[in-house]
Enzyme design. Structure first.
Site, PDB file in Angstrom:
ATOM      1  N   TYR A   1       0.858  -1.183   0.000  1.00 54.95           N
ATOM      2  CA  TYR A   1       0.000   0.000   0.000  1.00 54.95           C
ATOM      3  C   TYR A   1       0.896   1.235   0.000  1.00 54.95           C
ATOM      4  CZ  TYR A   1      -3.980  -2.987   1.389  1.00 54.95           C
ATOM      5  OH  TYR A   1      -4.970  -3.940   1.445  1.00 54.95           O
TER       6      TYR A   1
ATOM      7  N   GLY B   1     -19.147  -5.421  -4.916  1.00 54.39           N
ATOM      8  CA  GLY B   1     -18.116  -5.203  -5.908  1.00 54.39           C
ATOM      9  C   GLY B   1     -17.554  -3.799  -5.903  1.00 54.39           C
TER      10      GLY B   1
END
Length: 313
Positions: free
Chosen positions: A65, A223
């Site tokens: 990240y 999603g």
């Protein structure tokens, strides 16, 4: 090192608590994936501080990240908090070039290298929990060098634990069969895609619940890409939200918490207001009748609802 203020006043854990890495962690945690996108490092650190003030002590992160950026924010902001559990993950790396944000890094030596990356950026001598993100051959176009046996990956995780580099082993994106095969190694957590509208991993959840393993769903609201079912688009979710005076996001998170007692949530945000709303989801209580209505939602309805809205003028 212990924090004296925390020792004197124990904060309420949002959503209640569940054991992870030998400590009781809040069932509503925080995921750091979005923090590297923030242009102001002080603002990013303030999000972490506020989460901790609200009782959050379970933080999900990864060295990939922002090439260690999220990890560094965590280390600088909460590294001295003895009650904080930091969960990181392995199995991918940023690409040298190309459109994909991450590429597989599944080989045992790559997993080991990523442990050292996380140790360095978290300024830690040992990682609390490490989720090995499995990319099984056949579900993703892997090059031959990345077609790695699951047993070999688990064996490397066990070796890393025995060497004291990691405290507890977690798994991510694993099937029920893979989870069952890994149980003798001692599994602390499972992080799979799961939400009200995406319940394909229910068999893995059943194993985790029976074994008292933390279940940490990613994409907890459906999603993340256009055309996929989204929890907040579901009419049943919106109706329940109106009934109880909550947001559809809070209803979707509350359903996960009530669906399985071993569920730990890690919603991420860069907004203090959204952070507080996510934490408040831990106090949302759904009636049995409301849960029954939500249980009846199926993923096809979510996709259809999304597409129908897209067709509207």
């Amino acid at each position: 090192m212990s924090d004296s203020t925390h020792d004197s006043v124990m904060p309420t854990r949002p959503g209640g608590a569940f054991p992870l890495a030998g400590r009781e962690v809040a069932r509503v945690g925080y995921g750091t994936m979005q923090l590297p996108r923030m242009s102001d490092p002080d603002a990013a650190r303030e999000v972490l501080r506020r989460a901790y003030e609200l009782g959050v002590n379970h933080f999900d992160t990864a060295h990939f990240y922002g090439d260690g950026t999220a990890n560094r924010y965590l280390a600088e902001t909460l590294g001295d908090k003895a009650d904080v559990v930091i969960v990181t993950k392995l199995g991918a790396r940023p690409p040298a070039r190309g459109p994909m944000p991450l590429v597989p890094a599944q080989r045992p030596e790559q997993l080991r290298a990523q442990v050292h990356d996380n140790l360095r950026s978290l300024k830690a001598e040992r990682l609390d929990v490490v989720n090995m993100r499995r990319i099984a051959p056949g579900i993703f176009p892997l090059p031959p060098s990345q077609m790695v046996r699951f047993d070999d990956q688990v064996a490397e995780m066990v070796a890393l634990r025995e060497q004291g580099l990691i405290g507890h082993i977690g798994l991510s994106t694993v099937s029920a069969a893979e989870l069952r095969a890994a149980l003798p190694a001692g599994i602390a957590s499972v992080q799979n895609r799961y939400s009200l509208v995406s319940r394909g991993h229910e068999p893995a959840l059943e194993i985790a619940r029976a074994e008292n393993i933390a279940w940490v769903p990613y994409f907890p609201l459906g999603g993340a890409f256009p055309g996929l079912a989204k929890v907040t688009h579901e009419p049943a979710v919106q109706q329940v939200a109106r009934e109880i005076g909550a947001s559809p996001v809070q209803v979707g998170l509350a359903w996960l918490l009530q669906h399985a007692p071993n569920t730990l949530l890690i919603p991420g945000t860069t907004s203090l207001a959204h952070l507080e709303q996510n934490v408040e989801a831990g106090a949302v209580v759904l009636s049995a009748e409301q849960v029954s209505r939500l249980d009846a939602v199926r993923p096809a309805a979510g996709v259809r609802g999304f597409l129908n809205r897209m067709r509207r003028p």
